[in-house]
Design an enzyme around this catalytic site. Structure first.
Site, PDB file in Angstrom:
ATOM      1  N   ASN A   9       0.804  -1.234   0.000  1.00  0.00           N
ATOM      2  CA  ASN A   9       0.000   0.000   0.000  1.00  0.00           C
ATOM      3  C   ASN A   9       0.832   1.278   0.000  1.00  0.00           C
ATOM      4  O   ASN A   9       0.455   2.260  -0.637  1.00  0.00           O
ATOM      5  CB  ASN A   9      -0.995  -0.021   1.172  1.00  0.00           C
ATOM      6  CG  ASN A   9      -0.304  -0.062   2.504  1.00  0.00           C
ATOM      7  OD1 ASN A   9       0.709  -0.747   2.674  1.00  0.00           O
ATOM      8  ND2 ASN A   9      -0.824   0.656   3.465  1.00  0.00           N
TER       9      ASN A   9
ATOM     10  N   GLU B 185       3.792  -5.375  12.304  1.00  0.00           N
ATOM     11  CA  GLU B 185       2.851  -4.261  12.124  1.00  0.00           C
ATOM     12  C   GLU B 185       1.740  -4.776  11.234  1.00  0.00           C
ATOM     13  O   GLU B 185       1.952  -5.010  10.037  1.00  0.00           O
ATOM     14  CB  GLU B 185       3.564  -3.076  11.454  1.00  0.00           C
ATOM     15  CG  GLU B 185       4.717  -2.516  12.247  1.00  0.00           C
ATOM     16  CD  GLU B 185       4.298  -1.875  13.553  1.00  0.00           C
ATOM     17  OE1 GLU B 185       3.116  -1.527  13.690  1.00  0.00           O
ATOM     18  OE2 GLU B 185       5.148  -1.750  14.441  1.00  0.00           O
TER      19      GLU B 185
ATOM     20  N   CYS C 114      -3.167   1.299   6.611  1.00  0.00           N
ATOM     21  CA  CYS C 114      -3.552   0.574   7.827  1.00  0.00           C
ATOM     22  C   CYS C 114      -4.161   1.501   8.865  1.00  0.00           C
ATOM     23  O   CYS C 114      -4.927   1.068   9.707  1.00  0.00           O
ATOM     24  CB  CYS C 114      -2.330  -0.130   8.402  1.00  0.00           C
ATOM     25  SG  CYS C 114      -0.973   1.020   8.691  1.00  0.00           S
TER      26      CYS C 114
ATOM     27  N   GLU D 180       7.714   0.257  16.227  1.00  0.00           N
ATOM     28  CA  GLU D 180       8.738   0.804  15.353  1.00  0.00           C
ATOM     29  C   GLU D 180       8.894   2.285  15.685  1.00  0.00           C
ATOM     30  O   GLU D 180       8.210   2.801  16.548  1.00  0.00           O
ATOM     31  CB  GLU D 180       8.317   0.638  13.892  1.00  0.00           C
ATOM     32  CG  GLU D 180       8.194  -0.826  13.466  1.00  0.00           C
ATOM     33  CD  GLU D 180       7.883  -0.996  11.984  1.00  0.00           C
ATOM     34  OE1 GLU D 180       7.197  -0.128  11.409  1.00  0.00           O
ATOM     35  OE2 GLU D 180       8.328  -2.003  11.404  1.00  0.00           O
TER      36      GLU D 180
END
Ligand code: NAD
Length: 487
Positions: free
Chosen positions: A152, A250, A284, A464
């Site tokens: 994405n 993630e 996301c 992260e």
């Protein structure tokens, strides 16, 4: 670029098997690329190159690593137009978005971690009992690490992993999505030109179950950083668990935007439209459930639907375009199936829900979908519970703030949420009750690269960003030096 090749040991090459995957432009349906279809043999060569490079890159002083990574940031910026065009072709996203978001952020990732390693603070302790000593933490690179990313935000997320991994002194075997590999291949050229030692970064293309799985399985890969779907993440976590290596995951999201009774709609409305439909809703962090205080429901819904209907869907190359094509027609089918489920469960389509008509001939065969708003879908519908990852939102009313928080927390995901209110003490309270890795108040996707980034529940494990990424990619050793005298 017609053929996309692996970048292994500082050189470009096809798959050892000679196999290729073909990919079409999602906006036009035209054949686009023939991509090297990597397998375990290609991954083994990449790991071998990475292992050999550890002796050079892993031992280089931080200041020297920093110089190379800054040159990579500059190399990305110098090729901004070309990279944006390739990202637009691979993904179907608006060219303007690739130019303003994806590629600048990829350069920022390198610049951020290149300079972070020059300013990292260590920790030390002065010990008194049972004897005097100085304790300090020594951080060293892990060795060969695997980085696997989705389609994405291709170069944006690829570099979000690779930059901290390299900055911390590791050598990398990385795999971009098989749907969007091209800017990753250009990154190989940029690494070469910047003077990154051969083998420090290796890029293997191919399918997840083949090249991706081979990275996770390889005995010399000692950590995996993964961004992608929850199902894949669970499989990777299980394998890393078996191998006893760390995994940073993630994963998916089903993010709520909570509009309180005192929300300033002049700010909230355009931002919630953006948070719902930026990048065709294929982020996301996109809002997919909008929870509105019952007293503002009518006003919000009318204004929101009007704003959504005014969005332009079409040719990604046009400056007028707000939403480009989805990643593929298959993905569009999945998104439309989620809309159908929502309607079957009692929802009503208030905007979109259909393929746009009257598109220019160049893009008439593309994977487009009108931005879609559903009202009245019950909370237990899979349309509300499961990630759609497309331009679809559901809108729900609430009476009490605690009901809004319960709804926001009522899915298996916990990536992010946003709260829209003028009352900051209420926002503070709600943020403490929301089970999400990030809570934005009166803003969305306002990113500072120093903050911890990640999700709770099925949205992932680990964080992260900033020091969190540098710590994931390094091994701490406690060094205890006895200073001789008794306390
Ligand atoms: P995906 O899980 O299908 O694929 C992601 C990557 O993993 C690809 O490179 C793929 O080839 C690889 N892969 C697939 N199977 C594998 C396996 N068995 N072993 C190793 N690698 C494998 O996800 P996708 O469809 O590319 O991306 C969409 C998903 O990514 C959505 O769920 C979205 O929410 C999530 N995402 C999360 C974040 C975040 O930061 N939390 C960011 C972007 C996207």
């Amino acid at each position: 670029m017609r053929e996309v090749d692996h970048f292994i040991g500082g050189a470009f090459c096809g798959a050892a098997s000679g196999a290729r995957i073909s990919r079409e432009n999602p906006a036009t349906g035209e054949p686009l690329r023939a991509i090297a279809r990597g397998d375990a043999a290609d991954v083994a060569r990449a790991v071998d190159a990475a292992r050999r490079a550890c002796a050079i890159w892993g031992r280089m002083p931080a200041a020297d690593r920093s110089r190379v990574l800054l040159a990579m940031a500059a190399g990305i910026e110098a090729r901004l137009d070309e990279l944006a065009r390739l990202e637009c072709e691979d993904t179907g996203k608006p060219l303007s978005l690739a130019r303003s978001l994806d590629i600048p952020r990829a350069a920022a990732n390198f610049r951020f971690f290149a300079t972070a390693i020059l300013h990292e603070a260590g920790e030390s302790f002065s010990t008194e009992r049972p004897a005097r000593a100085i304790n300090f933490t020594l951080r060293r690179p892990l060795g060969v690490v695997g980085c696997i990313s989705p389609w994405n935000l291709p170069l944006y997320l690829f570099t979000w992993k690779i930059a901290p991994a390299l900055a911390a002194g590791n050598c990398v075997v990385a795999k971009p999505s098989e749907l969007t590999p091209t800017t990753a291949a250009v990154l190989g050229e940029i690494a070469q030109a910047a003077g990154l030692p051969a083998g420090a970064l290796n890029i293997v293309h191919g399918l997840g179950g083949e090249a991706g799985q081979a990275i996770v399985d390889h005995a010399e890969v000692c950590a995996v950083s993964f961004t992608g779907g929850t199902t894949t993440g669970r499989r990777i976590a299980a394998r890393c668990g078996e191998r006893l290596i760390p995994a940073s995951l993630e994963l998916g999201g089903k993010n709520a935007a909570i509009v309180c009774e005192d929300a300033d709609l002049s700010i909230a409305l355009p931002e919630i439209v953006r948070s719902s439909f930026l990048n065709q809703g294929e982020i996301c962090l996109c809002s997919s459930r909008i929870l509105v205080h019952r007293s503002r429901m009518k006003e919000f819904t009318e204004r929101f639907v009007a704003a959504v209907n005014a969005l332009t869907v079409g040719d990604p190359l046009s400056a007028e375009t707000d939403l480009g094509a989805l990643i593929s027609k298959d993905h569009r089918e999945k998104v439309l199936a989620a809309v159908e489920r929502g309607v079957r469960d009692g929802g009503v389509v208030a905007a979109g829900g259909e393929v746009p008509r009257g598109l220019p001939a160049r893009v008439a065969n593309g994977a487009f979908l009108r931005p879609t708003v559903l009202l009245g879908v019950p909370q237990d519908s899979t349309c509300v519970q499961e990630e759609t990852f497309g331009p679809v939102v559901t809108v729900h009313g609430f009476d009490r703030h605690r009901d809004a928080v319960a709804m926001a927390n009522g899915t298996r995901y916990g990536l992010s949420a946003s709260v829209w209110t003028r009352d900051l003490s209420r926002a503070h309270r709600m943020a403490g009750a929301l089970d999400a890795g990030t809570v934005w108040v009166n803003c969305w996707m306002l990113r500072d690269l120093r903050v911890p980034f990640g999700g709770t529940k099925d949205s992932g494990i680990g964080r992260e960003g900033g020091v969190h990424a540098l710590h994931f990619f390094s091994e701490p050793t406690n060094v205890c030096i006895a200073t001789g005298d008794q306390s």
